[in-house]
Design a protein around this motif. Sequence first.
Motif, PDB file in Angstrom:
ATOM      1  N   ARG A   1       0.832  -1.209   0.000  1.00 26.35           N
ATOM      2  CA  ARG A   1       0.000   0.000   0.000  1.00 26.35           C
ATOM      3  C   ARG A   1       0.866   1.258   0.000  1.00 26.35           C
ATOM      4  N   LEU A   2       2.168   1.112   0.271  1.00 27.55           N
ATOM      5  CA  LEU A   2       3.080   2.257   0.277  1.00 27.55           C
ATOM      6  C   LEU A   2       3.531   2.537  -1.149  1.00 27.55           C
ATOM      7  N   PRO A   3       3.239   3.727  -1.675  1.00 26.88           N
ATOM      8  CA  PRO A   3       3.567   4.014  -3.086  1.00 26.88           C
ATOM      9  C   PRO A   3       5.048   3.878  -3.401  1.00 26.88           C
ATOM     10  N   ALA A   4       5.917   4.366  -2.521  1.00 21.94           N
ATOM     11  CA  ALA A   4       7.360   4.317  -2.798  1.00 21.94           C
ATOM     12  C   ALA A   4       7.852   2.875  -2.895  1.00 21.94           C
ATOM     13  N   LEU A   5       7.407   2.018  -1.989  1.00 25.11           N
ATOM     14  CA  LEU A   5       7.819   0.623  -2.020  1.00 25.11           C
ATOM     15  C   LEU A   5       7.244  -0.090  -3.232  1.00 25.11           C
ATOM     16  N   ARG A   6       5.989   0.194  -3.524  1.00 24.44           N
ATOM     17  CA  ARG A   6       5.347  -0.426  -4.684  1.00 24.44           C
ATOM     18  C   ARG A   6       6.041  -0.007  -5.971  1.00 24.44           C
ATOM     19  N   ARG A   7       6.442   1.250  -6.059  1.00 23.35           N
ATOM     20  CA  ARG A   7       7.082   1.761  -7.270  1.00 23.35           C
ATOM     21  C   ARG A   7       8.460   1.146  -7.486  1.00 23.35           C
ATOM     22  N   VAL A   8       9.249   1.026  -6.419  1.00 23.24           N
ATOM     23  CA  VAL A   8      10.606   0.505  -6.593  1.00 23.24           C
ATOM     24  C   VAL A   8      10.569  -0.985  -6.923  1.00 23.24           C
ATOM     25  N   VAL A   9       9.621  -1.715  -6.382  1.00 22.85           N
ATOM     26  CA  VAL A   9       9.502  -3.136  -6.716  1.00 22.85           C
ATOM     27  C   VAL A   9       9.062  -3.307  -8.161  1.00 22.85           C
ATOM     28  N   TRP A  10       8.082  -2.515  -8.596  1.00 20.30           N
ATOM     29  CA  TRP A  10       7.595  -2.621  -9.973  1.00 20.30           C
ATOM     30  C   TRP A  10       8.685  -2.255 -10.971  1.00 20.30           C
ATOM     31  N   ASN A  11       9.407  -1.166 -10.713  1.00 20.86           N
ATOM     32  CA  ASN A  11      10.473  -0.750 -11.621  1.00 20.86           C
ATOM     33  C   ASN A  11      11.591  -1.797 -11.686  1.00 20.86           C
ATOM     34  N   SER A  12      11.909  -2.396 -10.544  1.00 22.22           N
ATOM     35  CA  SER A  12      12.952  -3.423 -10.534  1.00 22.22           C
ATOM     36  C   SER A  12      12.517  -4.647 -11.320  1.00 22.22           C
ATOM     37  N   LEU A  13      11.253  -5.027 -11.199  1.00 16.48           N
ATOM     38  CA  LEU A  13      10.743  -6.172 -11.958  1.00 16.48           C
ATOM     39  C   LEU A  13      10.766  -5.884 -13.457  1.00 16.48           C
ATOM     40  N   MET A  14      10.367  -4.689 -13.849  1.00 17.04           N
ATOM     41  CA  MET A  14      10.370  -4.332 -15.268  1.00 17.04           C
ATOM     42  C   MET A  14      11.786  -4.303 -15.823  1.00 17.04           C
ATOM     43  N   ASN A  15      12.710  -3.715 -15.066  1.00 17.06           N
ATOM     44  CA  ASN A  15      14.103  -3.676 -15.528  1.00 17.06           C
ATOM     45  C   ASN A  15      14.697  -5.074 -15.626  1.00 17.06           C
ATOM     46  N   GLY A  16      14.361  -5.921 -14.661  1.00 21.50           N
ATOM     47  CA  GLY A  16      14.835  -7.287 -14.724  1.00 21.50           C
ATOM     48  C   GLY A  16      14.266  -8.048 -15.908  1.00 21.50           C
ATOM     49  N   ALA A  17      12.976  -7.806 -16.214  1.00 21.72           N
ATOM     50  CA  ALA A  17      12.362  -8.469 -17.368  1.00 21.72           C
ATOM     51  C   ALA A  17      12.997  -8.006 -18.674  1.00 21.72           C
ATOM     52  N   VAL A  18      13.321  -6.731 -18.773  1.00 26.04           N
ATOM     53  CA  VAL A  18      13.964  -6.211 -19.985  1.00 26.04           C
ATOM     54  C   VAL A  18      15.356  -6.824 -20.160  1.00 26.04           C
ATOM     55  N   ARG A  19      16.126  -6.905 -19.055  1.00 27.16           N
ATOM     56  CA  ARG A  19      17.465  -7.510 -19.145  1.00 27.16           C
ATOM     57  C   ARG A  19      17.375  -8.973 -19.540  1.00 27.16           C
ATOM     58  N   LEU A  20      16.404  -9.682 -18.968  1.00 29.18           N
ATOM     59  CA  LEU A  20      16.241 -11.091 -19.304  1.00 29.18           C
ATOM     60  C   LEU A  20      15.863 -11.268 -20.771  1.00 29.18           C
ATOM     61  N   TRP A  21      14.988 -10.409 -21.276  1.00 28.79           N
ATOM     62  CA  TRP A  21      14.593 -10.497 -22.681  1.00 28.79           C
ATOM     63  C   TRP A  21      15.772 -10.221 -23.604  1.00 28.79           C
TER      64      TRP A  21
END
Length: 378
Positions: free
Chosen positions: A337-357
Amino acid sequence: METNLSATLNGSALAAPPNTTGRCFEWFAENGLSENVTFGTVVKICGNSSGWGPFAFPGREVLTIFSSFLCVLLNGLVVFGVAKLQQNKPLYYLIANLAVTDIMTNIVGNVMLELTETVTYRMFIVFIVTVLHFPVILSLTGLVLLSVDRYVSVQHPIFYHGTVGSGHVLVAVAGAWVSAALLCFSPMMGWNCKGTNTSNDRCFLGAVEGSFIVFMTVLCAAGVVVVVFTNARVFVTLRRRLNIAANGNHQQHVGCVHMNQQHIISAQKKARSVLVIIVVFLITWLLFLWWQVTVLVSIYNSWESLVSIGINLQFRFVFLVVLWLSPIVNPLVYAFRLPALRRVVWNSLMNGAVRLWRRLVPPQQVHPAAIQMPAVDV
């Protein structure tokens, strides 16, 4: 193990176990056989089948694997997000502490499922009371610390931001872990029926003294009261401030400040979050207190009456909610529910998915000689 049990019964003056399930469990606890047979063996004998018991139900293995995966994934993302943020705010330390305890709660629950055929009946009963209590009490103390942190930050914001720091929170978390360990494992250090020479009619299935169950029930009830009271006070305070802002009342109120539109939206979201926290918390922990009271009734009454009303299904339901479902819900309710925590997790997942691709499908390298240069007329 069944062969050893038969030999023990044939070589002793003990009568056969009672046919009724509740009296059968008490019989094994009271006649000194709890050290010679496993919990799984007693369940098979007293339940009249291998499918009886709180851990035996269709699809349990699939449910265990799926819930464990979700629990470790969600709470692992919370710990990763807190470490990635690198913010020394007390709230984030408490969120990470709750995530770690939730992972441990799920792991302990899964380990308990595998011990039914490896440890003795008495030791398994001790484990149910001690080892299961430890992560549950840790989770409750983590929720208490989060609720007190939220209460102080809303009711006394100046004191909170000027005084409370990460060091205070780390000391509180360390104290909670040490206190929970000393309390929950005290039956293994002497607070048990053998160590205190307590009669069987004042023990939980001949293993744990009734006073320990009473103490843990009172402790859990006190924690529930603290969490509900602090969050209810926070909700009332936020609603009062929103009403003042909506009515355009700019008079001086104790604890109230001027709120612009951004502050109003933030307070509305926080009020809704607090209300959800209260509801989810009450559903989980009232179920756990219900089980604690049931255990107390079994100590001072008889297991037979409890078996007839479905204590097997009751423990199964409480076990599923507290040890498997709650560790999955907690990160969704408290952390993401914390925006800052939610944002950093989402951005890290997206960056990781891009690197994996890019690793799986690397971009094609074009040699410079193959590039066709357009002709230029002079």
